[in-house]
Design a protein around this motif. Structure first.
Motif, mmCIF file in Angstrom:
data_model
loop_
_atom_site.group_PDB
_atom_site.id
_atom_site.type_symbol
_atom_site.label_atom_id
_atom_site.label_comp_id
_atom_site.label_asym_id
_atom_site.label_seq_id
_atom_site.Cartn_x
_atom_site.Cartn_y
_atom_site.Cartn_z
ATOM 1 N N GLU A 21 0.831 -1.198 0.000
ATOM 2 C CA GLU A 21 0.000 0.000 0.000
ATOM 3 C C GLU A 21 0.866 1.249 0.000
ATOM 4 O O GLU A 21 0.597 2.212 -0.730
ATOM 5 N N ALA A 22 1.921 1.246 0.815
ATOM 6 C CA ALA A 22 2.821 2.397 0.872
ATOM 7 C C ALA A 22 3.514 2.627 -0.462
ATOM 8 O O ALA A 22 3.678 3.779 -0.909
ATOM 9 N N GLU A 23 3.896 1.538 -1.121
ATOM 10 C CA GLU A 23 4.578 1.670 -2.409
ATOM 11 C C GLU A 23 3.655 2.306 -3.450
ATOM 12 O O GLU A 23 4.076 3.183 -4.221
ATOM 13 N N ARG A 24 2.396 1.880 -3.479
ATOM 14 C CA ARG A 24 1.453 2.459 -4.441
ATOM 15 C C ARG A 24 1.239 3.947 -4.172
ATOM 16 O O ARG A 24 1.216 4.758 -5.098
ATOM 17 N N ILE A 25 1.078 4.307 -2.916
ATOM 18 C CA ILE A 25 0.834 5.706 -2.557
ATOM 19 C C ILE A 25 2.030 6.576 -2.939
ATOM 20 O O ILE A 25 1.863 7.677 -3.489
ATOM 21 N N LYS A 26 3.221 6.087 -2.680
ATOM 22 C CA LYS A 26 4.412 6.867 -3.005
ATOM 23 C C LYS A 26 4.600 6.995 -4.510
ATOM 24 O O LYS A 26 5.087 8.020 -4.993
ATOM 25 N N ARG A 27 4.221 5.955 -5.275
ATOM 26 C CA ARG A 27 4.288 6.060 -6.738
ATOM 27 C C ARG A 27 3.361 7.154 -7.257
ATOM 28 O O ARG A 27 3.627 7.753 -8.295
ATOM 29 N N CYS A 28 2.273 7.390 -6.524
ATOM 30 C CA CYS A 28 1.300 8.423 -6.929
ATOM 31 C C CYS A 28 1.598 9.775 -6.298
ATOM 32 O O CYS A 28 0.726 10.657 -6.280
#
Length: 458
Positions: free
Chosen positions: A244-251
Motif C-alpha cells: 500500500e505504501a509503495e502504491r501511494i508513493k508512486r502516486c
C-alpha cells in the motif's frame, strides 16, 4: 445509535460504473446456485420491493437480531456515531446473506457510511445479476446443443464453478460504481470525508468477501482438539503495509507517522501536511484519490466447512483494543447468541477505559453471523433488551434520525452528550467518562487539506 436508512438509493440498483443506466427487462429471472438448491426470483419484483426499503423483510440495520445474526453499535466519545452496519438475509435469493460494516470519517463521514450501507448492496445485486444473466444465457445455448442428459449436467456444474468469478467482478465493479456515485453526489461532500467497508456474501457453503480500510472480519473455527481458533478473513488496509505504501508513493502521496503517535502511519498530500488519513483505501476522500488512496476492494473467497462456527465483522473501535482471539472468546462465551454483539461492544468499552484512560473511545459496530443459521428464541432476545424492529426515534425513511453536523469536530463537549448514553455493562455514565478530559486517539483524519504554498515535507 445513529443508524438510519436513506431512501436516496432507489435509483442506485441500475446505476453502472460507466454512468449508463440499465433498464431491467420485464421477463428477466436470476438463478443462484448454492449447493443443490436453485432459487429463482424475478429481477423486476425485487427492484420494485426496493422502492420501499422499510418494508423489506430480513434486513436489519439497527441494534437487534435476525434469524442467524445479531448486530450492535455504540457511539464513542468523538461526536456523532459514524459507524453503519447491515445484515440482509435472503439477499437476492433465499440462500444468500449479505453483511457489511461501514466506518465513516471526516466531517460528513456518518452520512457517507450510511449512503454506502444503503446503496452498495443494491449495486452488488445489480452487477452480479448482470453477470449471471450473460453467463446463464451463454450456458443455455451450449447446453441446448447437447444430446445427452449427462452432458447437460456437466454444463451446469461448469456454471457453478464460475459463480465465484461473477462475485469477484460484482464486488470490484460495485465498489467502483459506489465511489463514482459519491464523487458526483449533488449534496454529499466527500472531498475530505469517506468510509471504510468490510462486506461478505454467504451463499450456501461459499463465503465471498470484499473490504477496504481498516474494518475487519474474522471467523471462529474448531481445531483438531475441538477448541475455537480465530481465523482472520480480511486484511487491515493501512498505509504501513508495504504494497500500500509503495502504491501511494508512486502516486506522489506521502506516508509517515506523527511524532506523538509513531505507531500510526498516515497518508499526506505531496504539498502539505494534511489530511493525515489513517488508511490506504476508502470510499470518498477525493482529496487523496490522485495520490494513491483507492477504493478497489481486496476480494477473497472461502469455502466453509463444518468446523467453521461464526463470523464477526467490526469497525476499528473494536480491533484497537481487542485481539482476534479475545473477540472469539467473548462471543463464544456469551450467555445467549443474541447478546454476543452487545457483549463485545461492552468489553471493548471497558478496554478503552483501561488501555487508553486519557483517550476518547471510538465508535464501535459489530455483526455476529452464526453459520449454523440458528438463533435464540424471541423471549431470550427480549430478555437482553434487543428488538429486531427499528429503534425508537429512528426512521427508515431518513427523517429526523440524525442531527445535522455543523462543524468538523472529533471531541464532543460534555453538554452535547446525548441523554441516556452509557458505557454498556458499567454504572458509570457518559458524563463521567467524558470527565477524563481525554484526547481523541488515532483520528482517521488529522486535519482538512489547507492547500498552502508551503514546500512538501522531505
Amino acid at each position: 445509535m445513529g443508524c438510519c436508512v436513506s431512501t436516496s438509493s432507489k435509483s442506485s440498483c441500475s446505476s453502472m460504473s460507466d454512468g449508463d443506466v440499465v433498464s431491467p427487462p420485464s421477463c428477466f429471472e436470476i438463478t443462484i446456485f448454492g449447493g443443490q438448491r436453485r432459487t429463482k426470483r424475478t429481477f423486476v419484483n425485487h427492484v420494485s420491493a426496493l422502492q420501499h426499503m422499510s418494508s423489506i423483510p430480513n434486513r436489519i440495520f439497527t441494534n437487534g437480531k435476525s434469524r442467524s445474526s445479531c448486530i450492535f453499535t455504540q457511539q464513542g466519545r468523538k461526536g456523532v456515531n459514524q459507524d453503519a452496519m447491515i445484515v440482509w438475509e435472503d439477499f437476492m435469493a433465499e440462500d444468500l446473506t449479505f453483511c457489511g460494516i461501514f466506518d465513516g470519517h471526516g466531517p460528513y463521514g456518518h452520512l457517507v457510511a450510511r449512503k454506502v450501507r444503503d446503496t452498495l448492496p443494491l449495486k452488488l445485486f445489480s452487477f452480479f445479476d448482470s453477470f449471471e444473466s450473460k453467463k446463464n444465457k451463454s450456458a443455455s445455448t451450449i447446453c441446448c446443443s447437447q444430446d445427452t442428459v449427462s452432458e447437460g449436467a456437466d454444463c451446469e456444474t461448469g456454471i457453478e464453478d464460475k459463480t465465484g468469478l461473477s462475485w469477484k467482478d460484482a464486488f470490484l465493479k460495485s465498489y467502483k460504481s459506489m465511489d463514482k456515485e459519491l464523487r458526483y453526489h449533488p449534496s454529499l461532500d466527500c472531498f475530505c470525508s469517506g468510509s471504510t467497508a468490510v462486506t461478505i456474501v454467504k451463499q450456501g457453503s461459499n463465503l465471498f468477501m470484499g473490504s477496504i480500510g481498516d474494518s475487519r472480519a474474522i471467523m471462529a473455527s474448531s481445531d483438531s482438539n475441538n477448541s475455537l481458533v480465530a481465523v482472520q478473513l480480511t486484511v487491515d488496509l493501512k498505509p504501513d503495509l508495504p504494497r500500500e505504501a509503495e502504491r501511494i508513493k508512486r502516486c506522489k502521496g506521502r506516508v509517515f507517522a506523527l511524532q506523538d503517535e509513531p505507531e500510526v502511519s498516515r497518508v499526506w498530500l505531496p504539498f502539505d501536511d494534511a489530511p493525515g488519513l489513517a488508511m490506504a483505501r476508502a470510499f470518498g476522500d477525493f482529496c487523496l484519490k490522485e495520490y494513491g488512496v483507492i477504493s478497489v476492494p481486496e476480494f477473497s473467497h472461502r469455502v466453509l466447512t463444518d468446523r467453521d462456527k461464526f463470523i464477526v465483522l467490526a469497525s476499528d473501535g473494536i480491533w484497537d483494543v481487542l485481539s482476534n482471539e479475545e473477540v472469539i472468546e467473548i462471543v463464544s462465551s456469551s450467555s445467549t447468541r443474541s447478546s454476543a454483539a452487545r457483549n463485545l461492544v461492552d468489553s471493548a468499552a471497558r478496554e478503552w477505559k483501561t488501555k487508553y484512560p486519557t483517550s476518547k473511545m471510538d465508535d464501535c459496530a459489530v455483526i455476529c453471523l452464526f453459520l449454523d443459521g440458528r438463533m435464540d428464541s424471541e423471549s431470550d432476545c427480549e430478555d437482553q433488551g434487543f428488538s429486531s424492529a427499528t429503534l425508537a426515534g429512528e426512521s427508515d425513511d431518513g427523517q429526523n434520525c440524525e442531527p445535522s453536523l455543523q462543524r468538523n469536530c472529533t471531541v464532543r463537549s460534555p453538554e452535547e452528550n446525548p441523554d441516556g448514553l452509557t458505557i454498556v455493562g458499567d454504572e458509570e455514565t457518559a458524563a463521567g467518562w467524558s470527565g477524563l478530559e481525554g484526547v481523541t486517539r488515532v483520528n482517521s483524519l488529522v486535519q482538512l487539506p489547507r492547500f498552502s504554498e508551503e514546500k512538501p515535507r522531505p
